[in-house]
Motif scaffolding. Structure first.
Motif, PDB file in Angstrom:
ATOM      1  N   VAL A 171      -4.278   2.850   3.065  1.00 40.52           N
ATOM      2  CA  VAL A 171      -4.348   1.402   2.915  1.00 40.52           C
ATOM      3  C   VAL A 171      -4.927   0.981   1.581  1.00 40.52           C
ATOM      4  CG1 VAL A 171      -6.603   1.357   4.032  1.00 40.52           C
ATOM      5  CG2 VAL A 171      -5.183  -0.683   4.031  1.00 40.52           C
ATOM      6  N   ARG A 172      -5.747   1.791   0.986  1.00 43.44           N
ATOM      7  CA  ARG A 172      -6.467   1.293  -0.174  1.00 43.44           C
ATOM      8  C   ARG A 172      -5.909   1.817  -1.484  1.00 43.44           C
ATOM      9  NH1 ARG A 172     -10.988   2.299   3.709  1.00 43.44           N
ATOM     10  NH2 ARG A 172     -11.292   0.291   4.689  1.00 43.44           N
TER      11      ARG A 172
ATOM     12  N   PRO B 175       0.823  -1.204   0.000  1.00 45.06           N
ATOM     13  CA  PRO B 175       0.000   0.000   0.000  1.00 45.06           C
ATOM     14  C   PRO B 175       0.860   1.259   0.000  1.00 45.06           C
ATOM     15  CG  PRO B 175       0.182  -0.845   2.217  1.00 45.06           C
ATOM     16  CD  PRO B 175       0.949  -1.783   1.343  1.00 45.06           C
TER      17      PRO B 175
ATOM     18  N   CYS C 202      -3.701   7.727   5.287  1.00 51.54           N
ATOM     19  CA  CYS C 202      -2.320   8.166   5.457  1.00 51.54           C
ATOM     20  C   CYS C 202      -1.328   7.137   5.976  1.00 51.54           C
ATOM     21  CB  CYS C 202      -2.289   9.378   6.375  1.00 51.54           C
ATOM     22  SG  CYS C 202      -3.338  10.656   5.697  1.00 51.54           S
ATOM     23  N   VAL C 203      -1.804   6.102   6.611  1.00 50.36           N
ATOM     24  CA  VAL C 203      -0.836   5.090   7.028  1.00 50.36           C
ATOM     25  C   VAL C 203      -0.391   4.383   5.747  1.00 50.36           C
ATOM     26  CG1 VAL C 203      -0.502   2.973   8.309  1.00 50.36           C
ATOM     27  CG2 VAL C 203      -1.824   4.826   9.311  1.00 50.36           C
ATOM     28  N   GLY C 204       0.885   4.394   5.530  1.00 54.26           N
ATOM     29  CA  GLY C 204       1.393   3.826   4.281  1.00 54.26           C
ATOM     30  C   GLY C 204       2.301   4.799   3.564  1.00 54.26           C
ATOM     31  N   HIS C 205       2.290   6.039   3.982  1.00 56.24           N
ATOM     32  CA  HIS C 205       3.134   7.035   3.328  1.00 56.24           C
ATOM     33  C   HIS C 205       4.615   6.715   3.489  1.00 56.24           C
ATOM     34  CE1 HIS C 205      -0.066  10.468   3.104  1.00 56.24           C
ATOM     35  NE2 HIS C 205      -0.167   9.600   2.135  1.00 56.24           N
ATOM     36  N   LYS C 206       4.976   6.282   4.672  1.00 60.02           N
ATOM     37  CA  LYS C 206       6.389   5.981   4.922  1.00 60.02           C
ATOM     38  C   LYS C 206       6.850   4.868   3.971  1.00 60.02           C
ATOM     39  CE  LYS C 206       7.834   6.285   9.276  1.00 60.02           C
ATOM     40  NZ  LYS C 206       8.366   6.028  10.620  1.00 60.02           N
ATOM     41  N   HIS C 207       6.053   3.835   3.889  1.00 62.60           N
ATOM     42  CA  HIS C 207       6.358   2.729   2.980  1.00 62.60           C
ATOM     43  C   HIS C 207       6.368   3.224   1.540  1.00 62.60           C
ATOM     44  CE1 HIS C 207       6.025  -1.241   1.088  1.00 62.60           C
ATOM     45  NE2 HIS C 207       5.016  -0.766   0.408  1.00 62.60           N
TER      46      HIS C 207
ATOM     47  N   SER D  29       0.232  13.545   5.638  1.00 62.90           N
ATOM     48  CA  SER D  29      -0.174  12.560   6.641  1.00 62.90           C
ATOM     49  C   SER D  29      -1.119  13.218   7.622  1.00 62.90           C
ATOM     50  CB  SER D  29       1.058  12.026   7.379  1.00 62.90           C
ATOM     51  OG  SER D  29       1.716  11.080   6.596  1.00 62.90           O
ATOM     52  N   VAL D  30      -2.387  12.952   7.441  1.00 63.55           N
ATOM     53  CA  VAL D  30      -3.397  13.516   8.339  1.00 63.55           C
ATOM     54  C   VAL D  30      -3.366  12.701   9.621  1.00 63.55           C
ATOM     55  CG1 VAL D  30      -5.859  13.837   8.666  1.00 63.55           C
ATOM     56  CG2 VAL D  30      -4.811  14.389   6.470  1.00 63.55           C
ATOM     57  N   ILE D  31      -3.076  13.394  10.709  1.00 59.92           N
ATOM     58  CA  ILE D  31      -2.866  12.712  11.993  1.00 59.92           C
ATOM     59  C   ILE D  31      -4.082  11.902  12.399  1.00 59.92           C
ATOM     60  CG2 ILE D  31      -2.485  13.152  14.458  1.00 59.92           C
ATOM     61  CD1 ILE D  31      -1.105  15.807  13.475  1.00 59.92           C
TER      62      ILE D  31
ATOM     63  N   CYS E 123      -6.359  10.391  10.476  1.00 57.40           N
ATOM     64  CA  CYS E 123      -6.937   9.475   9.501  1.00 57.40           C
ATOM     65  C   CYS E 123      -6.031   8.303   9.203  1.00 57.40           C
ATOM     66  CB  CYS E 123      -7.270  10.201   8.194  1.00 57.40           C
ATOM     67  SG  CYS E 123      -8.063   9.134   6.986  1.00 57.40           S
ATOM     68  N   ARG E 124      -6.435   7.144   9.686  1.00 53.32           N
ATOM     69  CA  ARG E 124      -5.663   5.935   9.443  1.00 53.32           C
ATOM     70  C   ARG E 124      -5.780   5.522   7.979  1.00 53.32           C
ATOM     71  NH1 ARG E 124      -5.425   7.997  13.603  1.00 53.32           N
ATOM     72  NH2 ARG E 124      -7.606   7.717  14.113  1.00 53.32           N
ATOM     73  N   VAL E 125      -6.991   5.624   7.468  1.00 59.32           N
ATOM     74  CA  VAL E 125      -7.287   5.071   6.144  1.00 59.32           C
ATOM     75  C   VAL E 125      -6.482   5.737   5.043  1.00 59.32           C
ATOM     76  CG1 VAL E 125      -9.108   4.824   4.420  1.00 59.32           C
ATOM     77  CG2 VAL E 125      -9.587   4.328   6.809  1.00 59.32           C
TER      78      VAL E 125
END
Lengths: 450, 374
Positions: free
Chosen positions: A361-362, A357, A392-397, A384-386, A388-390
């Motif tokens: 995630v999507r 991702p 923004c998690v994945g930006h680092k990857h 990276s919106v602090i 919002c998991r949906v």
């Protein structure tokens, strides 16, 4: 408060998009008129089919869109602060905190909070929520504390290809569309109970035909604007279009708007009319925009740079429907259109490489790579919106994948989409200045082969 | 004090894993109470609950994933990256929430576990959702059969349901001892027992729980008379958390979180012509936490109220990990609805790791003190 609106808006390029402000005002005025005349208003979450509600003379108002509108009018902070004081954590969805804060004030003041933008949201006759992410349905669950009203929450989900189940696999599609259709049938039963009248299927068909046309036009606009050099319609224009795209589907007004926008973008493409006098660098934005400071999108103009595309609010994929069974077709449409592309829900097809991702995630990294190549992107800014998991998690990857596969510079910032208390304008602008140096150097190296 | 029956399982987890591998059955990991462990057992595999560590830095996870997500699933991922779960033959991930669905993609990308299966668990309790979940469970069943090379009959599944129900029943009986005042078993010990039972095949877990029950019956109560607390959470998998709370001067008599009460209080219906459907109905409507949408809140807050009465609790700590949208939205409702039932509530927003727990300790002590005075 709403009376002192400091402009933090972005510079728009297309004439048609400049009308969105008027459309938004009209839509909210309409909800007030309908309410005053005794009609029905539904507060709705993203993903609820607007054309269905309109076919039952229910005017839907998107609560996330209202939170964005408050942020754009620099009016979200009091609601966010109220949400905090009610006991909702600072790390939960910003839209939700603003929405719950607004509702808490609604209860306290016995009606629409004083100074609410666009006259505020009138008291809902019902809540309708499709399960997309937790904040959505948890928000409506919590709303019963403040403004009790009948609620219908339904599940209509999508598979992840990473699970081995692909959108277009026959048995997977059957399973999910069946669930969607059962959920929508129950929604229809709920709406009939709330309105005291039966759904007019012909009216629904007409609205869905309009939605089909809107989606087709918007899809074409998106394809034209992102891949063309010079860029005829930058990201900030696309973000402005999100309101008619999400809140006004099924309406002749939205169809008219998209027809004119399509014609304008087509004209600009044919005549090579860009958004800047000189376009040296093309950027891509990932993550939800900063509704309170859309001027961030125009900031790179001083470097002859602009955002040409983005990883959020993709226009829904058009889906062919025969409309013999309109409710069944709604389920089919919502499945194959990938949730209206809120966060893209863009995944590789069977057999394509997956890099995991990115941008939430999507949105697959491989799709982002394709987008970068197709749109001739020179650099990526990841918001990276602090809360919002949906998205923004994945930006680092994603950053590491983009560097490795494309050698493209990326930059991450941390903000909130509606709460300006988490926004450091000077700091972000400084970062952008430094980032543009890297973009310039890398592009020169690419072009000269050094 | 740790019960003798569970000591070996908890204190020699590495040795226990070696022993389990020697049993020759695949070991299937899971972290969420929504996992149909009966399907795993019926397939001839061993369900094994994985977790994180509250006293270990998540430095491996820091390198590849953001911090703004559930610390618990991130902790599981961190240990996965460090190779702690290399013994697993498969991993089942129900789509519990946005953090878990995020993690699925990362797990597949970064951690070398041979099979990772997702269950797209609905968030709504209704007939359509049960039907959908049945299909998801049937897909998982096929995957497990392919892994073990063994077809699962309805009779196999019914047997698995029975043994897991027996395990649940024994755990419930042990937890009911905490109705005594003072209770013969601390909250920390209860969680140790529950955790240990998730690291054994169900038949061995039943034997262990029977021994633990006997040990407790023979035990003279050693806990002091102190305020009686419930702890409500999503997943609290490290006894150090309850130790922290109990060190502040209270007895945790009810743990409404996974893998404690939430996972064993109710039974799966036995004697059914359609065991997969029965399982789907159970996991959707009985394993209810804040990730489920429920209008009347009976599965979460209502259940907490009912347990509060049963265990005669005076206060409830709602223990939330930061970035949990589900419990974060529920906090005010917990405060108000439990409060109106005479149960005072302390809401804590915590990191999963306990490195910064000093501030929480002060708040818990003050809360317990206020219960002492009332």
């Amino acid at each position: 408060m709403a009376g002192d609106v400091k402009s933090a808006g972005a510079i728009k390029s297309t004439e048609t998009v400049r009308e969105v402000g008027g459309l938004i005002k009209w839509w909210y005025e309409r909800t007030h008129r309908v309410k005053e005349a005794g009609g029905k208003i539904a507060w709705v979450m993203f993903g609820v089919p607007m054309d269905l509600l309109l076919a039952m003379d229910i005017v839907p108002v998107g609560t996330e869109q209202f939170a964005s509108a408050c942020a754009a009018r620099q009016a979200a902070t009091p609601y966010a602060e109220k949400g905090d004081s009610e006991g909702y954590g600072l790390d939960i969805c910003g839209y939700q905190r603003v929405g719950l804060g607004y509702s808490a004030m609604f209860r306290e003041q016995g009606g629409i909070p004083r100074g609410a933008p666009y006259g505020g949201l009138p008291k809902p006759d019902m809540y309708i929520c499709r399960v997309t992410c937790e904040p959505g349905y948890k928000w409506y669950q919590a709303m019963q504390r403040y403004i009790p009203a009948p609620a219908y929450v339904y599940g209509m989900t999508l598979p992840w290809p990473e699970t081995g189940y692909f959108l277009h696999d026959k048995s997977t599609a059957e399973q999910y569309i069946k669930y969607g259709k059962e959920s929508l049938n129950e929604l229809v039963a709920f709406l009939e109970q709330q309105t005291g009248k039966k759904l007019d299927l012909d009216r629904l068909r007409e609205n869905m035909k309009i939605t089909q046309q809107i989606r087709q036009l918007n899809h074409e606009i998106h394809a034209m604007r992102s891949r063309t050099i010079p860029c005829p319609m930058p990201t900030q224009d696309h973000m402005a279009v999100v309101f008619p795209m999400l809140s006004m589907e099924g309406t002749p007004e939205a169809l008219d708007f998209f027809r004119r926008l399509h014609a304008e973008v087509k004209f600009r493409v044919a005549n090579k009319i860009g958004s800047l006098p000189r376009e040296d660098f093309r950027l891509l934005w990932t993550g939800i925009p900063l509704w309170h400071h859309m001027s961030t999108f125009s900031y790179p103009y001083k470097f002859n740079a602009l955002f040409v595309t983005e990883s959020v609010y993709f226009p829904p994929e058009p889906v062919e429907l025969d409309l013999k069974d309109p409710v069944g077709d709604l389920a089919k449409r919502e499945y194959f259109s990938c949730l209206g592309g809120l966060f893209g829900w863009q995944w590789p097809r069977r057999g394509e490489i997956s890099y995991g991702p990115c941008s939430g995630v999507r949105f697959a990294a491989s799709v982002l790579i394709k987008l970068i190549r197709d749109c001739h992107v020179d650099g990526v800014v990841m918001n990276s919106v602090i809360s919002c998991r949906v998205s923004c998690v994945g930006h680092k990857h994603g950053q590491s994948i983009l560097e490795k596969v494309l050698n493209i510079p990326t930059m991450a910032i941390e903000t909130d989409m509606v709460d300006p208390r988490f926004f450091d304008e000077a700091g972000i602008n400084q970062k952008l200045d430094a980032f543009m140096e890297v973009v310039r150097n890398r592009k020169e190296a690419r072009l000269t082969g050094h | 004090m740790t019960l003798t029956a569970v000591e070996k399982v908890l204190n020699d987890s590495a040795g226990e894993v070696v022993r389990l591998k020697q049993l020759g059955k695949p070991i299937i990991g899971y972290w969420c109470g929504l996992t149909p462990v009966e399907l795993v057992s019926a397939a001839g595999a061993i369900p094994y609950r994985i977790g994180g560590r509250v006293n270990e830095s998540q430095d491996a996870a820091d390198n590849c994933i953001e911090a703004q997500m559930c610390g618990f699933v991130r902790g599981c991922f961190d240990l996965g990256l460090k190779g702690e779960y290399s013994f697993l033959d498969g991993l089942i991930m129900p789509y519990c929430c946005n953090s878990t669905d995020t993690l699925h993609s990362f797990w597949k990308h970064y951690v070398k576990v041979p099979n990772v299966w997702v269950i797209n668990s609905p968030h709504i309790i209704n007939r359509a959702s049960v039907n959908f979940l049945v299909t998801e469970f049937l897909n998982l069943k096929s995957n497990l059969e392919e892994l073990t090379g063994r077809q699962m009959s309805d009779a196999d599944l019914s047997s698995a349901i029975q043994i897991h129900n027996q395990k649940r029943s024994l755990l419930r009986n042990i937890s009911l001892l905490k109705k005594l005042d003072p209770p013969p078993i601390s909250g920390r010990e209860m969680l140790e027992v529950a955790l240990a039972s998730t690291h054994l095949p169900p038949e061995e877990a039943v034997t262990m729980l029977q021994k633990a029950g006997c040990e407790l019956k023979a035990r003279k109560t050693t806990l002091p008379n102190r305020p009686r607390l419930m702890v409500f959470g999503m997943s609290i998998d490290d006894p150090a958390v309850l130790e922290l709370i109990e060190d502040c001067g209270a007895n945790v008599v009810a743990g409404l979180f996974c893998p404690d009460i939430r996972t064993y209080w109710h039974q799966v219906q036995e004697e059914s012509a359609s065991p997969v459907e029965v399982l789907a109905s159970y996991y959707l409507s009985k394993i209810v936490c804040s990730r489920t949408y429920e209008e009347g809140r009976e599965g979460t807050i209502g259940f907490a109220r009912e347990l509060g009465r049963e265990f005669n609790i005076q206060g409830c700590i709602v223990y939330r990990f930061r970035y949990c949208d589900c419990l974060g939205t529920d906090m005010p409702d917990f405060r108000d609805q439990l409060g109106s039932a005479g149960i005072r509530v302390l809401g804590l927003d915590m990191d999963y790791t306990l490195f910064t727990s000093m501030g929480a300790r002060v708040r818990i002590e003050a809360f317990v003190e206020s219960l002492n005075k009332s």
